[in-house]
Design a protein around this motif. Structure first.
Motif, PDB file in Angstrom:
ATOM      1  N   MET A 167      15.883  21.793   2.105  1.00  0.00           N
ATOM      2  CA  MET A 167      16.457  21.952   0.769  1.00  0.00           C
ATOM      3  C   MET A 167      16.176  23.347   0.252  1.00  0.00           C
ATOM      4  SD  MET A 167      15.737  18.264  -0.947  1.00  0.00           S
ATOM      5  CE  MET A 167      16.799  18.652  -2.311  1.00  0.00           C
ATOM      6  N   THR A 168      17.132  23.842  -0.528  1.00  0.00           N
ATOM      7  CA  THR A 168      16.989  25.115  -1.224  1.00  0.00           C
ATOM      8  C   THR A 168      17.522  24.923  -2.638  1.00  0.00           C
ATOM      9  OG1 THR A 168      17.323  26.349   0.834  1.00  0.00           O
ATOM     10  CG2 THR A 168      17.630  27.555  -1.227  1.00  0.00           C
ATOM     11  N   GLY A 169      16.689  25.188  -3.608  1.00  0.00           N
ATOM     12  CA  GLY A 169      17.115  25.065  -4.996  1.00  0.00           C
ATOM     13  C   GLY A 169      17.597  23.684  -5.383  1.00  0.00           C
ATOM     14  N   GLY A 170      16.976  22.638  -4.850  1.00  0.00           N
ATOM     15  CA  GLY A 170      17.360  21.272  -5.184  1.00  0.00           C
ATOM     16  C   GLY A 170      18.586  20.763  -4.463  1.00  0.00           C
ATOM     17  N   GLU A 171      19.111  21.536  -3.528  1.00  0.00           N
ATOM     18  CA  GLU A 171      20.306  21.147  -2.783  1.00  0.00           C
ATOM     19  C   GLU A 171      19.977  21.031  -1.290  1.00  0.00           C
ATOM     20  OE1 GLU A 171      24.539  23.208  -1.640  1.00  0.00           O
ATOM     21  OE2 GLU A 171      23.749  23.500  -3.655  1.00  0.00           O
ATOM     22  N   MET A 200      11.235  17.576   4.659  1.00  0.00           N
ATOM     23  CA  MET A 200      11.392  16.373   3.887  1.00  0.00           C
ATOM     24  C   MET A 200      12.191  15.377   4.734  1.00  0.00           C
ATOM     25  SD  MET A 200      13.269  15.967   0.209  1.00  0.00           S
ATOM     26  CE  MET A 200      12.063  16.978  -0.560  1.00  0.00           C
ATOM     27  N   GLN A 201      11.912  14.105   4.555  1.00  0.00           N
ATOM     28  CA  GLN A 201      12.638  13.076   5.284  1.00  0.00           C
ATOM     29  C   GLN A 201      13.329  12.115   4.328  1.00  0.00           C
ATOM     30  OE1 GLN A 201      10.052  11.091   8.046  1.00  0.00           O
ATOM     31  NE2 GLN A 201      10.537  12.585   9.626  1.00  0.00           N
ATOM     32  N   GLY A 202      14.354  11.469   4.836  1.00  0.00           N
ATOM     33  CA  GLY A 202      15.074  10.476   4.065  1.00  0.00           C
ATOM     34  C   GLY A 202      15.791   9.515   4.997  1.00  0.00           C
ATOM     35  N   THR A 203      16.573   8.631   4.403  1.00  0.00           N
ATOM     36  CA  THR A 203      17.342   7.627   5.137  1.00  0.00           C
ATOM     37  C   THR A 203      18.791   7.730   4.694  1.00  0.00           C
ATOM     38  OG1 THR A 203      15.410   6.177   5.163  1.00  0.00           O
ATOM     39  CG2 THR A 203      17.539   5.163   5.653  1.00  0.00           C
ATOM     40  N   VAL A 204      19.702   7.737   5.660  1.00  0.00           N
ATOM     41  CA  VAL A 204      21.121   7.851   5.335  1.00  0.00           C
ATOM     42  C   VAL A 204      21.562   6.625   4.549  1.00  0.00           C
ATOM     43  CG1 VAL A 204      23.461   8.008   6.274  1.00  0.00           C
ATOM     44  CG2 VAL A 204      21.582   9.245   7.379  1.00  0.00           C
TER      45      VAL A 204
END
Length: 66
Positions: free
Chosen positions: A50-54, A1-5
């Motif tokens: 991520m694992t379990g939403g974290e 998964m990717q995101g932006t800081v």
């Protein structure tokens, strides 16, 4: 998964990221320390595990996930 800081606190080694759909997720020092990084800046693209939403691992988008 990717995101932006979105934010990063160098003192606590924790922060937040925006996912591509606009969702904001928090990450803690454990996720930051799991990767090879020393610092993050707002606006940087990152890869997330991520694992379990974290978030459990965060690194720059140019680095592979474990």
């Amino acid at each position: 998964m990717q995101g932006t800081v979105r934010s990063f606190d160098q003192g606590t080694r924790s922060g937040t990221v925006f996912l591509d759909d606009g969702t904001v997720l928090e990450f803690g020092a454990t996720a930051f320390d799991a990767g090879p990084l020393r610092l993050l800046r707002s606006g940087q693209r990152v890869n997330l595990a991520m694992t379990g939403g974290e978030i459990t691992f965060i690194t720059l988008s140019t680095f592979p996930l474990p």
